[in-house]
Scaffold this motif. Structure first.
Motif, PDB file in Angstrom:
ATOM      1  N   SER A  11       0.974   0.291 -31.854  1.00  0.00           N
ATOM      2  CA  SER A  11       1.818  -0.867 -32.169  1.00  0.00           C
ATOM      3  C   SER A  11       2.220  -0.823 -33.634  1.00  0.00           C
ATOM      4  O   SER A  11       1.362  -0.747 -34.514  1.00  0.00           O
ATOM      5  CB  SER A  11       1.065  -2.168 -31.902  1.00  0.00           C
ATOM      6  OG  SER A  11       0.872  -2.331 -30.520  1.00  0.00           O
ATOM      7  N   VAL A  12       3.539  -0.872 -33.868  1.00  0.00           N
ATOM      8  CA  VAL A  12       4.067  -0.821 -35.239  1.00  0.00           C
ATOM      9  C   VAL A  12       4.930  -2.056 -35.495  1.00  0.00           C
ATOM     10  O   VAL A  12       5.435  -2.679 -34.569  1.00  0.00           O
ATOM     11  CB  VAL A  12       4.884   0.469 -35.478  1.00  0.00           C
ATOM     12  CG1 VAL A  12       4.025   1.709 -35.265  1.00  0.00           C
ATOM     13  CG2 VAL A  12       6.111   0.526 -34.581  1.00  0.00           C
ATOM     14  N   GLU A  17       6.227   2.355 -40.393  1.00  0.00           N
ATOM     15  CA  GLU A  17       5.090   2.586 -39.508  1.00  0.00           C
ATOM     16  C   GLU A  17       5.468   3.468 -38.316  1.00  0.00           C
ATOM     17  O   GLU A  17       4.613   4.150 -37.769  1.00  0.00           O
ATOM     18  CB  GLU A  17       4.513   1.246 -39.024  1.00  0.00           C
ATOM     19  CG  GLU A  17       3.841   0.477 -40.149  1.00  0.00           C
ATOM     20  CD  GLU A  17       3.043  -0.724 -39.670  1.00  0.00           C
ATOM     21  OE1 GLU A  17       2.179  -1.177 -40.423  1.00  0.00           O
ATOM     22  OE2 GLU A  17       3.277  -1.202 -38.531  1.00  0.00           O
ATOM     23  N   ILE A  18       6.746   3.446 -37.909  1.00  0.00           N
ATOM     24  CA  ILE A  18       7.182   4.313 -36.807  1.00  0.00           C
ATOM     25  C   ILE A  18       6.897   5.763 -37.199  1.00  0.00           C
ATOM     26  O   ILE A  18       6.311   6.540 -36.436  1.00  0.00           O
ATOM     27  CB  ILE A  18       8.694   4.172 -36.515  1.00  0.00           C
ATOM     28  CG1 ILE A  18       9.023   2.768 -36.012  1.00  0.00           C
ATOM     29  CG2 ILE A  18       9.145   5.226 -35.489  1.00  0.00           C
ATOM     30  CD1 ILE A  18      10.525   2.520 -35.818  1.00  0.00           C
ATOM     31  N   LEU A  29       5.664   4.043 -28.419  1.00  0.00           N
ATOM     32  CA  LEU A  29       5.797   3.175 -29.594  1.00  0.00           C
ATOM     33  C   LEU A  29       5.949   1.749 -29.115  1.00  0.00           C
ATOM     34  O   LEU A  29       6.799   1.450 -28.275  1.00  0.00           O
ATOM     35  CB  LEU A  29       7.049   3.549 -30.376  1.00  0.00           C
ATOM     36  CG  LEU A  29       6.937   4.638 -31.442  1.00  0.00           C
ATOM     37  CD1 LEU A  29       8.333   4.927 -31.979  1.00  0.00           C
ATOM     38  CD2 LEU A  29       6.008   4.212 -32.586  1.00  0.00           C
ATOM     39  N   ASP A  30       5.134   0.880 -29.667  1.00  0.00           N
ATOM     40  CA  ASP A  30       5.168  -0.525 -29.279  1.00  0.00           C
ATOM     41  C   ASP A  30       5.488  -1.339 -30.520  1.00  0.00           C
ATOM     42  O   ASP A  30       4.995  -1.040 -31.607  1.00  0.00           O
ATOM     43  CB  ASP A  30       3.789  -0.907 -28.722  1.00  0.00           C
ATOM     44  CG  ASP A  30       3.691  -2.380 -28.396  1.00  0.00           C
ATOM     45  OD1 ASP A  30       4.524  -2.861 -27.610  1.00  0.00           O
ATOM     46  OD2 ASP A  30       2.777  -3.042 -28.915  1.00  0.00           O
ATOM     47  N   PHE A  31       6.334  -2.350 -30.350  1.00  0.00           N
ATOM     48  CA  PHE A  31       6.742  -3.149 -31.507  1.00  0.00           C
ATOM     49  C   PHE A  31       6.159  -4.549 -31.418  1.00  0.00           C
ATOM     50  O   PHE A  31       6.363  -5.247 -30.430  1.00  0.00           O
ATOM     51  CB  PHE A  31       8.264  -3.193 -31.598  1.00  0.00           C
ATOM     52  CG  PHE A  31       8.824  -1.818 -31.810  1.00  0.00           C
ATOM     53  CD1 PHE A  31       8.802  -1.236 -33.060  1.00  0.00           C
ATOM     54  CD2 PHE A  31       9.305  -1.082 -30.742  1.00  0.00           C
ATOM     55  CE1 PHE A  31       9.267   0.056 -33.254  1.00  0.00           C
ATOM     56  CE2 PHE A  31       9.772   0.216 -30.921  1.00  0.00           C
ATOM     57  CZ  PHE A  31       9.759   0.782 -32.185  1.00  0.00           C
ATOM     58  N   SER A  64       8.217   0.053 -26.272  1.00  0.00           N
ATOM     59  CA  SER A  64       7.842  -1.222 -25.647  1.00  0.00           C
ATOM     60  C   SER A  64       7.819  -2.298 -26.714  1.00  0.00           C
ATOM     61  O   SER A  64       7.773  -2.009 -27.914  1.00  0.00           O
ATOM     62  CB  SER A  64       6.484  -1.109 -24.946  1.00  0.00           C
ATOM     63  OG  SER A  64       5.435  -1.266 -25.862  1.00  0.00           O
ATOM     64  N   MET A  65       7.861  -3.534 -26.261  1.00  0.00           N
ATOM     65  CA  MET A  65       7.977  -4.631 -27.209  1.00  0.00           C
ATOM     66  C   MET A  65       7.235  -5.875 -26.715  1.00  0.00           C
ATOM     67  O   MET A  65       7.300  -6.215 -25.535  1.00  0.00           O
ATOM     68  CB  MET A  65       9.468  -4.941 -27.352  1.00  0.00           C
ATOM     69  CG  MET A  65       9.772  -6.074 -28.268  1.00  0.00           C
ATOM     70  SD  MET A  65      11.575  -6.291 -28.331  1.00  0.00           S
ATOM     71  CE  MET A  65      11.608  -7.949 -28.986  1.00  0.00           C
ATOM     72  N   ALA A  66       6.531  -6.514 -27.635  1.00  0.00           N
ATOM     73  CA  ALA A  66       5.841  -7.766 -27.329  1.00  0.00           C
ATOM     74  C   ALA A  66       6.807  -8.927 -27.570  1.00  0.00           C
ATOM     75  O   ALA A  66       7.519  -8.948 -28.563  1.00  0.00           O
ATOM     76  CB  ALA A  66       4.614  -7.911 -28.217  1.00  0.00           C
ATOM     77  N   LEU A  67       6.806  -9.877 -26.642  1.00  0.00           N
ATOM     78  CA  LEU A  67       7.718 -11.023 -26.739  1.00  0.00           C
ATOM     79  C   LEU A  67       6.986 -12.331 -27.025  1.00  0.00           C
ATOM     80  O   LEU A  67       7.503 -13.409 -26.775  1.00  0.00           O
ATOM     81  CB  LEU A  67       8.499 -11.179 -25.427  1.00  0.00           C
ATOM     82  CG  LEU A  67       9.451 -10.039 -25.047  1.00  0.00           C
ATOM     83  CD1 LEU A  67      10.074 -10.309 -23.677  1.00  0.00           C
ATOM     84  CD2 LEU A  67      10.543  -9.870 -26.092  1.00  0.00           C
TER      85      LEU A  67
END
Length: 249
Positions: A11-12, A17-18, A29-31, A64-67
């Motif tokens: 998670s970045v 950080e990427i 890669l997770d944001f 991927s991404m956290a909402l």
């Protein structure tokens, strides 16, 4: 028998950080923004910069991404733009135990997001290992809903980020049961929640598809500090060693 390679998700929160996560050998890669909670969403400005960066550097790793949490979306009137490169999306389910039907609320929000963006996403259902403290549905309930809703996967994570990690909160038997059941229904399983190098040996007998890290990838192992390539690389090597040696021996 050669089991599937366990993938490493990092998670970045920004472009810097990427580069570190990729240099360290992450597979996904997770944001997310760690200051905004377990599944904190990155702000719109950072998201645009991240999207441009991924495009410019031809990044091929799945994104991927956290909402954030579902309850935050119920009163949200404006819709943040989700970059088109995002494949996986996830919404936390804290504070949903009091909702009479969290599953229909969850579906409503996911449909609203897809309608707004005129596309489908791969949704990852999130089960919190500390679900009672988070006032969320139990992991087994979340998995059932994920199967019914045709989610792409299940993430088992921790809501509270200080104190107990995943392996303190759920037994290996429970994790194994969740993973096997998810796999029978074609869902991938990601394990996260303060997973440290020292946890990998205990996790190696079970078969998660993905291990997700933030704190373990950061300098001084603090989830709010910066992702370091060396920390990611060390974790990647240990992951290969524990899982490979366990399953080939």
């Amino acid at each position: 028998m050669n089991p599937r390679r366990v993938e490493l998700l990092v998670s970045v929160r920004n472009c810097e950080e990427i580069a570190a996560a990729l240099a360290g050998g992450c597979d996904l890669l997770d944001f997310k923004e760690p200051l905004n909670g377990a599944l904190g969403m990155v702000n719109s400005e950072s998201l645009q910069m991240i999207a441009a960066y991924c495009e410019r550097h031809n990044i091929t790793q799945p994104l991927s991404m956290a909402l954030g949490e579902l309850v935050e979306w119920q009163e949200r009137s404006t819709m943040p733009r989700i970059p088109s490169a995002m494949k996986y999306l996830k919404l936390g389910l804290s504070e949903t135990r009091t909702l009479s039907n969290w599953i229909s609320c969850w579906r409503e929000v996911t449909e609203r997001i897809e309608t707004e963006h005129q596309r489908q996403f791969d949704w990852i259902a999130v089960a919190y290992a500390d679900w009672e403290q988070a006032s969320a549905a139990s992991p087994l309930e979340v998995l059932s809903a994920a199967i019914e809703s045709r989610c792409a996967g299940l993430l088992i994570d921790t809501f509270h980020k200080q104190g107990l990690g995943l392996t303190d909160l759920l037994s290996m038997e429970m994790l194994d049961e969740l993973i096997q059941r998810a796999h029978r229904h074609g869902l991938k399983v990601a394990l996260a929640g303060s997973i440290r190098l020292g946890d990998l040996e205990a996790l190696s007998p079970i078969q998660p598809d993905i291990i997700g890290i933030r704190g373990a990838a950061c300098s001084e192992k603090l989830r709010t500090s910066r992702v370091e390539a060396s920390a990611v690389r060390e974790f990647r090597m240990q992951l290969e060693e524990q899982f490979h040696c366990h399953h080939s021996g």
